[in-house]
Design a protein around this motif. Sequence first.
Motif, PDB file in Angstrom:
ATOM      1  N   SER A  91       0.891  -1.260   0.071  1.00 37.07           N
ATOM      2  CA  SER A  91      -0.025  -0.088  -0.043  1.00 37.07           C
ATOM      3  C   SER A  91       0.739   1.012   0.011  1.00 37.07           C
ATOM      4  N   ALA A  92       0.215   2.464  -0.485  1.00 35.78           N
ATOM      5  CA  ALA A  92       1.078   3.461  -0.538  1.00 35.78           C
ATOM      6  C   ALA A  92       1.940   4.073   0.857  1.00 35.78           C
ATOM      7  N   ASP A  93       1.338   3.883   1.859  1.00 32.67           N
ATOM      8  CA  ASP A  93       1.939   4.291   3.002  1.00 32.67           C
ATOM      9  C   ASP A  93       2.754   3.321   3.557  1.00 32.67           C
ATOM     10  N   THR A  94       3.063   1.896   3.274  1.00 30.44           N
ATOM     11  CA  THR A  94       4.049   1.415   3.693  1.00 30.44           C
ATOM     12  C   THR A  94       4.687   0.540   2.767  1.00 30.44           C
ATOM     13  N   THR A  95       4.585   0.884   1.651  1.00 30.37           N
ATOM     14  CA  THR A  95       5.251   0.209   0.599  1.00 30.37           C
ATOM     15  C   THR A  95       6.925   0.292   0.925  1.00 30.37           C
ATOM     16  N   GLU A  96       7.574   1.481   0.999  1.00 32.31           N
ATOM     17  CA  GLU A  96       9.008   1.503   1.305  1.00 32.31           C
ATOM     18  C   GLU A  96       9.514   0.448   2.363  1.00 32.31           C
ATOM     19  N   ASP A  97       9.030   0.584   3.474  1.00 29.65           N
ATOM     20  CA  ASP A  97       9.266  -0.302   4.901  1.00 29.65           C
ATOM     21  C   ASP A  97       9.059  -1.796   4.462  1.00 29.65           C
ATOM     22  N   VAL A  98       7.808  -1.943   3.860  1.00 29.15           N
ATOM     23  CA  VAL A  98       7.686  -3.682   3.954  1.00 29.15           C
ATOM     24  C   VAL A  98       8.835  -4.093   2.734  1.00 29.15           C
ATOM     25  N   ALA A  99       8.761  -3.435   1.628  1.00 33.90           N
ATOM     26  CA  ALA A  99       9.871  -3.763   0.535  1.00 33.90           C
ATOM     27  C   ALA A  99      11.318  -3.933   1.175  1.00 33.90           C
ATOM     28  N   GLU A 100      11.625  -3.086   2.251  1.00 29.43           N
ATOM     29  CA  GLU A 100      13.178  -2.968   2.335  1.00 29.43           C
ATOM     30  C   GLU A 100      13.077  -4.321   3.621  1.00 29.43           C
ATOM     31  N   LYS A 101      12.263  -4.619   4.273  1.00 26.60           N
ATOM     32  CA  LYS A 101      12.018  -5.710   5.327  1.00 26.60           C
ATOM     33  C   LYS A 101      12.298  -6.933   4.336  1.00 26.60           C
ATOM     34  N   ARG A 102      11.329  -7.170   3.315  1.00 26.16           N
ATOM     35  CA  ARG A 102      11.240  -8.407   2.622  1.00 26.16           C
ATOM     36  C   ARG A 102      12.628  -8.458   2.002  1.00 26.16           C
ATOM     37  N   ARG A 103      13.257  -7.584   1.409  1.00 25.40           N
ATOM     38  CA  ARG A 103      14.537  -7.660   0.817  1.00 25.40           C
ATOM     39  C   ARG A 103      15.745  -7.977   1.583  1.00 25.40           C
ATOM     40  N   ALA A 104      15.663  -7.316   2.768  1.00 24.96           N
ATOM     41  CA  ALA A 104      16.597  -7.692   3.765  1.00 24.96           C
ATOM     42  C   ALA A 104      16.656  -9.099   4.408  1.00 24.96           C
ATOM     43  N   MET A 105      15.502  -9.582   4.425  1.00 32.23           N
ATOM     44  CA  MET A 105      15.066 -11.119   4.733  1.00 32.23           C
ATOM     45  C   MET A 105      15.772 -11.873   3.541  1.00 32.23           C
ATOM     46  N   ILE A 106      15.521 -11.690   2.357  1.00 31.76           N
ATOM     47  CA  ILE A 106      15.780 -12.393   1.320  1.00 31.76           C
ATOM     48  C   ILE A 106      17.413 -12.407   1.181  1.00 31.76           C
ATOM     49  N   LEU A 107      17.992 -11.348   1.449  1.00 31.90           N
ATOM     50  CA  LEU A 107      19.337 -10.985   1.235  1.00 31.90           C
ATOM     51  C   LEU A 107      20.106 -11.723   2.375  1.00 31.90           C
ATOM     52  N   ARG A 108      19.573 -12.350   3.529  1.00 30.48           N
ATOM     53  CA  ARG A 108      20.134 -13.435   4.322  1.00 30.48           C
ATOM     54  C   ARG A 108      20.116 -14.775   4.100  1.00 30.48           C
ATOM     55  N   MET A 109      19.184 -15.084   3.021  1.00 33.59           N
ATOM     56  CA  MET A 109      18.977 -16.561   2.774  1.00 33.59           C
ATOM     57  C   MET A 109      20.140 -17.290   2.072  1.00 33.59           C
TER      58      MET A 109
END
Length: 270
Positions: free
Chosen positions: A66-84
């Motif tokens: 959603s517009a108000d949480t896109t950046e925060d959620v995307a960064e959390k998801r990306r950070a999680m994937i980059l630890r795999m």
Amino acid sequence: MISNDRKRVRRGKILKELELTPVWRVRERTEDESPSRVLESDQVMVAPVVAHPEFEEQVEQVCVPSADTTEDVAEKRRAMILRMEWDQLKESVEGCVACRLCNSRTRTVFGVGDLEADWLYVGEGPGAQEDALGEPFVGQAGKLLDNMLMAIGLKRGRDVFIANIVKCRPPGNREPSDDEAQCCEPYLARQIELIKPRLIVALGKTAARNLLNTDASIGSLRGKLHQHEGIPVIVTYHPAYLLRTLVAKAKAWEDLCFAQSTMQALKAPE
């Protein structure tokens, strides 16, 4: 392939780590139900759930909620994937429902090859045959790519890894949209981190645009050494384009020779 139960558990863990629970599941409406009763607990959409056309495809919009949480959620998801690590990464790709492409795919296409390869070839996305088999470049374009590799002494699976900008086939073999590429970007980024290639070869405009963050033409990018996260990148034509445009094969050969000489220089002792 991962079972539906394992996918559901995996999605739940991802959403919990991203602090996106509680979640809701969309189920089919029965005759005696009104639209307001269609949502039930146990779902895969970002809470709070609101009636909005973007959710009509019943896609888990984890990377662009959603517009108000896109950046925060995307960064959390990306950070999680980059630890795999590799096994986690492949499992995550197989169960991914982060964009609309999950609705039409048959199989995800993770990539194939040497996990410690010096060469990384990156294409656009899976086609129909790749979607059916789960491996990149297996049709006529794949045969041409294999011949291109052979021409400079390489072979699929031996010091070469082959991947794509997106892991699922865009319907009708269309070009992936920017948001679809964005959702898949962390997966390719982690593959690059794990492989640590000496050289990346971008096959076609979509690969070049996403790796180099440019809208420049292939013609203007060819013959030059670019950089992606400190790794040299060479741009050439996509094999599918070469099948349609035979006169471009001579230029592609020049690019391969340039790539070969660049790799020799990279391997030369200091």
